[in-house]
Structure formats: structure tokens, C-alpha cells
Design an enzyme around this catalytic site. Structure first.
Site, PDB file in Angstrom:
ATOM      1  N   LYS A  26     -24.772 -19.800 -15.183  1.00  0.00           N
ATOM      2  CA  LYS A  26     -23.777 -19.939 -14.392  1.00  0.00           C
ATOM      3  C   LYS A  26     -23.900 -20.125 -13.045  1.00  0.00           C
ATOM      4  O   LYS A  26     -23.706 -20.821 -12.427  1.00  0.00           O
ATOM      5  CB  LYS A  26     -22.629 -19.216 -14.627  1.00  0.00           C
ATOM      6  CG  LYS A  26     -21.588 -20.523 -16.236  1.00  0.00           C
ATOM      7  CD  LYS A  26     -20.291 -20.210 -16.204  1.00  0.00           C
ATOM      8  CE  LYS A  26     -19.846 -20.614 -17.936  1.00  0.00           C
ATOM      9  NZ  LYS A  26     -18.197 -20.736 -17.943  1.00  0.00           N
ATOM     10  N   LYS A  42     -26.177 -27.106 -24.781  1.00  0.00           N
ATOM     11  CA  LYS A  42     -25.887 -27.081 -25.504  1.00  0.00           C
ATOM     12  C   LYS A  42     -24.818 -28.237 -25.028  1.00  0.00           C
ATOM     13  O   LYS A  42     -23.990 -28.552 -24.045  1.00  0.00           O
ATOM     14  CB  LYS A  42     -24.755 -25.714 -25.878  1.00  0.00           C
ATOM     15  CG  LYS A  42     -24.211 -25.468 -24.498  1.00  0.00           C
ATOM     16  CD  LYS A  42     -23.279 -24.448 -24.573  1.00  0.00           C
ATOM     17  CE  LYS A  42     -21.742 -24.080 -23.671  1.00  0.00           C
ATOM     18  NZ  LYS A  42     -21.273 -23.172 -23.436  1.00  0.00           N
ATOM     19  N   LYS A  91     -18.411 -29.422 -21.484  1.00  0.00           N
ATOM     20  CA  LYS A  91     -17.689 -30.169 -20.843  1.00  0.00           C
ATOM     21  C   LYS A  91     -17.623 -29.734 -19.351  1.00  0.00           C
ATOM     22  O   LYS A  91     -16.954 -30.493 -18.687  1.00  0.00           O
ATOM     23  CB  LYS A  91     -16.009 -29.283 -21.021  1.00  0.00           C
ATOM     24  CG  LYS A  91     -15.536 -28.062 -20.931  1.00  0.00           C
ATOM     25  CD  LYS A  91     -14.194 -27.715 -21.179  1.00  0.00           C
ATOM     26  CE  LYS A  91     -14.536 -25.724 -20.986  1.00  0.00           C
ATOM     27  NZ  LYS A  91     -13.237 -25.296 -22.081  1.00  0.00           N
TER      28      LYS A  91
HETATM   29  P1  AMP Z   1     -15.641 -22.863 -23.689  1.00  0.00           P
HETATM   30  O1  AMP Z   1     -15.587 -24.298 -23.371  1.00  0.00           O
HETATM   31  O2  AMP Z   1     -16.514 -22.341 -23.356  1.00  0.00           O
HETATM   32  O3  AMP Z   1     -14.368 -22.413 -23.276  1.00  0.00           O
HETATM   33  O4  AMP Z   1     -15.584 -22.503 -24.792  1.00  0.00           O
HETATM   34  C1  AMP Z   1     -14.632 -22.008 -26.132  1.00  0.00           C
HETATM   35  C2  AMP Z   1     -15.051 -21.679 -27.828  1.00  0.00           C
HETATM   36  O5  AMP Z   1     -15.061 -23.207 -28.041  1.00  0.00           O
HETATM   37  C3  AMP Z   1     -16.598 -21.014 -27.704  1.00  0.00           C
HETATM   38  O6  AMP Z   1     -15.793 -20.462 -28.665  1.00  0.00           O
HETATM   39  C4  AMP Z   1     -17.054 -21.658 -27.624  1.00  0.00           C
HETATM   40  O7  AMP Z   1     -18.421 -20.794 -28.321  1.00  0.00           O
HETATM   41  C5  AMP Z   1     -17.160 -23.105 -28.437  1.00  0.00           C
HETATM   42  N1  AMP Z   1     -18.111 -23.983 -28.237  1.00  0.00           N
HETATM   43  C6  AMP Z   1     -18.271 -24.358 -26.897  1.00  0.00           C
HETATM   44  N2  AMP Z   1     -19.119 -25.350 -27.380  1.00  0.00           N
HETATM   45  C7  AMP Z   1     -19.882 -25.310 -28.196  1.00  0.00           C
HETATM   46  C8  AMP Z   1     -20.278 -26.502 -28.654  1.00  0.00           C
HETATM   47  N3  AMP Z   1     -21.260 -27.290 -27.698  1.00  0.00           N
HETATM   48  N4  AMP Z   1     -21.409 -25.739 -29.756  1.00  0.00           N
HETATM   49  C9  AMP Z   1     -20.658 -25.082 -30.818  1.00  0.00           C
HETATM   50  N5  AMP Z   1     -19.377 -24.548 -30.199  1.00  0.00           N
HETATM   51  C10 AMP Z   1     -19.435 -24.455 -28.612  1.00  0.00           C
END
Ligand code: AMP
Ligand code: TRP
Length: 327
Positions: A111, A192, A195
Site C-alpha cells: 500500500k 488479488k 475494491k
Molecule cells: P478488505 O476488503 O481488505 O477489508 O478485506 C475484507 C475481507 O475480505 C478480508 O478477510 C480479506 O482477506 C477478504 N478479501 C478481500 N479481497 C479478497 C480476495 N480477492 N480474495 C479472497 N479474500 C479477499
């Protein structure tokens, strides 16, 4: 029955990656465990956020939790900043976290890469995440694969605090899905699905209309072959689409491969879009109903009250042991 806790940042449109990697497991775990699911707004501000966008996204993520099937009668749903103990324990743990540990975090490196200035909050973010988990004595933390390193630090901090101030914190385990722990980007299978990717064509948002997501899936990058086969190393793009199909339809990877044997990518992508639309349409309808009603605010207020009770108890026990003069 285990204590379960997890959180998602309100920093953009939730994606199919969030759903498959995290929320699907939240819904599964709520039936047999004592679950706490929060919207981690204090984490979202570790990168710049527009106030109006933060407000909208926070409510949107909370509504999506419910729309995806989290039942506030079974699980406690709340907003991180509504429970003051998070910021406070976050600070106490920051003082016990080593610079070297934080410097090793790959999410920070990713990041911060290429940025001229980076807020200190982004650096100490893992200590706040540890506080989120340890406040509730959570034994199980359902997350995607990208959070493994943060969880490891949380475990180290729990053990360090217990050694220094006496047994208090539960040392948590991760709960990482076997299929879909890493849903990859539609335009580049080495990244990955996220968003925060500036190209919306790289992800399926949970609130994308059927037309938009059909278009995105038909344009998803594939190799020049034509066999629908699962080989994450040799065919990373198609393998990613197979995993998405399997997770969304609730079938195994082998089932998907068998079903599309001898068929080209075109037909596979079309049926994949059908599966994703079938999954998301009822979620989107429920989401709109929730946003139009006043129930969400009540659910969140109730959730914060329940969460505060558990969190304050842990925080006060620790502060006493650390030598703080208690009021
Ligand atoms: P975040 O959007 O970073 O707050 O992630 C929220 C949850 O979604 C966390 O448990 C991440 O590990 C999971 N997550 C986010 N993006 C992915 C992805 N591309 N594949 C699998 N898990 C994801
Ligand atoms: N760091 C997590 C992410 O980016 C979000 C998060 C914050 C979290 N606190 C948490 C996840 C506590 C699980 C438990 O995805």
C-alpha cells in the site's frame, strides 16, 4: 461454540473477493458460534477517504452484511468506531509492537509503494487489527489469505501480552477458506481482486447490475487455449474463473471442470455469469430493502452496545494489570 470475529473495511465497493474470501464463511459460522462482525471504519482512514464516501460506504457495508445473510439475531453486527475500546487497546498494543514487525508486513509495503507520503496509521494498522480481535477473546478469525501475516502478528502480540501481564488474551486461529481464499483480478491473475483497483473491470462488485457483471466476465482475460482446465500455474486466469464458479455455485472445482469438458471459454464464461447473477440478484434486492428501512440504525446501535460490554471488560482488565490508575 467458539467466539468468532472479523471485519471488512468501508473503503470502496465490496467485491466478489470479499464475499467468497470472507462473508460466505461469516454466514456459515454464525449458526454454531458466538459471532462479532464489524465494519472497520478506523482501518479505512489509514488511507485518505472523502468524508461523504466514508459515510456512505460504512452504511453500505453494514447493509451488505445483512443482505448476504448475516442474521443480527445470531451475530453481533456493529461499526468499529462505535466501540471506543478499539482505538484505546490499539494504542496500548502499538506500544508493545516492534518497529521491525511492522516493517515486515507485506500489506504495508504494497500500500505504501510508490506513494510520496504515507500516514503513520497505515504503518501501525496491524496493532489496531490485533486489538479488534483480542478485545473479544476471539478464538477464530475468518479472513482471506491476504490477512495471514496480520493474524500471525496478532497471535504473537497475544502471547507477548500474556507473558508480560499475566494470562488474559485468547490466542486466535485463522479460518481461511480452502476454495476462494484468494480471488484474483479479472484483468491480471497475478493480483488479488480488490475494491481499491482503479480499473472497475478488474473486479465484480456485489452491487454491479447483471448487465455490468456479464460484460465484465465476458471481457475477463483468458489465455489463448480453449480447454477449461484447472492449472493455477499454467492457466491462472481460467483457474481463477473456475474457482469463482465453484464458490458461487457451491460445487467443487472437479465438478466445474467435468461440466465444461470439451467446451470453449465463451460458453463457460456465459454460464459463469448466470451463476454469479443468480447468486447476487437476491442479495441486491435485500440490500435495497434494508437501505430503504430504518432497521439498520437500530441493529447497529444494539450491536455496538453488546460489543462494548465485552470489549470494555477486556480493556479494563488489561489496564489494571498494566498499572493504570482506574477511575
Ligand atoms: P478488505 O476488503 O481488505 O477489508 O478485506 C475484507 C475481507 O475480505 C478480508 O478477510 C480479506 O482477506 C477478504 N478479501 C478481500 N479481497 C479478497 C480476495 N480477492 N480474495 C479472497 N479474500 C479477499
Ligand atoms: N485488515 C483486514 C482487511 O483489510 C480488516 C480487519 C480489520 C479485520 N480488523 C480485523 C479482519 C479483525 C479480521 C479481524 O481485510
Amino acid at each position: 461454540m467458539a467466539r468468532v470475529l472479523s471485519g471488512i473495511q468501508p473503503s470502496g465497493q465490496l467485491t466478489l473477493g470479499n464475499y467468497i474470501g470472507a462473508m460466505l464463511n461469516f454466514v456459515k459460522l454464525q449458526h454454531e458460534n458466538d459471532c462479532y462482525f464489524m465494519v472497520v471504519d478506523l482501518h479505512a482512514i489509514t488511507v485518505p477517504q472523502e468524508p461523504e464516501a466514508l459515510l456512505e460506504q460504512t452504511e453500505s457495508v453494514a447493509a451488505l452484511y445483512l443482505a448476504c445473510g448475516i442474521d443480527p439475531k445470531l451475530a453481533t453486527v456493529f461499526i468499529q468506531s462505535h466501540v471506543r475500546a478499539h482505538a484505546e487497546l490499539g494504542w496500548l498494543l502499538t506500544t508493545m509492537t516492534y518497529m521491525g514487525e511492522l516493517e515486515r508486513m507485506t500489506q504495508f509495503k504494497d500500500k505504501a509503494m510508490g506513494k510520496d507520503s504515507v500516514g503513520a496509521g497505515l504503518f501501525v494498522y496491524p496493532s489496531l487489527m490485533a486489538a479488534d480481535i483480542l478485545l473479544y477473546q476471539a478464538g477464530l478469525v475468518p479472513v482471506g489469505d491476504d490477512q495471514r501475516q496480520h493474524l500471525e502478528l496478532t497471535r504473537d502480540l497475544a502471547i507477548r501480552m500474556n507473558n508480560r501481564f499475566g494470562e488474559l488474551f485468547t490466542v486466535p486461529d485463522g479460518y481461511i477458506p480452502p476454495v476462494g481464499k484468494r480471488v484474483m483480478s479479472l484483468d491480471d491473475a497475478s493480483k488479488k481482486m480488490s475494491k481499491s483497483n482503479p480499473n472497475p473491470g478488474s473486479y465484480i462488485a456485489l452491487l454491479d447490475s447483471p448487465d455490468v457483471l456479464r460484460k465484465k466476465l465476458s471481457r475477463a482475460v483468458t489465455d489463448s487455449g480453449r480447454e477449461v482446465q484447472y492449472h493455477p500455474e499454467e492457466k491462472p486466469e481460467v483457474s481463477n474463473l473456475i474457482s469463482i464458479y465453484a464458490a458461487c455455485a457451491g460445487v467443487s472445482i472437479e465438478d466445474v471442470v467435468r461440466r465444461f469438458e470439451g467446451q470453449g471459454y465463451g460458453n463457460f464464461k456465459k454460464e459463469l455469469a448466470d451463476v454469479v447473477v443468480t447468486l447476487l440478484e437476491p442479495i441486491q434486492k435485500k440490500y435495497r430493502d434494508i437501505r430503504e428501512s430504518n432497521d439498520l440504525r437500530v441493529i447497529l446501535r444494539d450491536g455496538a452496545a453488546r460489543a462494548s460490554e465485552v470489549a470494555d471488560k477486556t480493556l479494563n482488565q488489561l489496564k489494571e494489570r498494566m498499572g493504570f490508575l482506574m477511575p
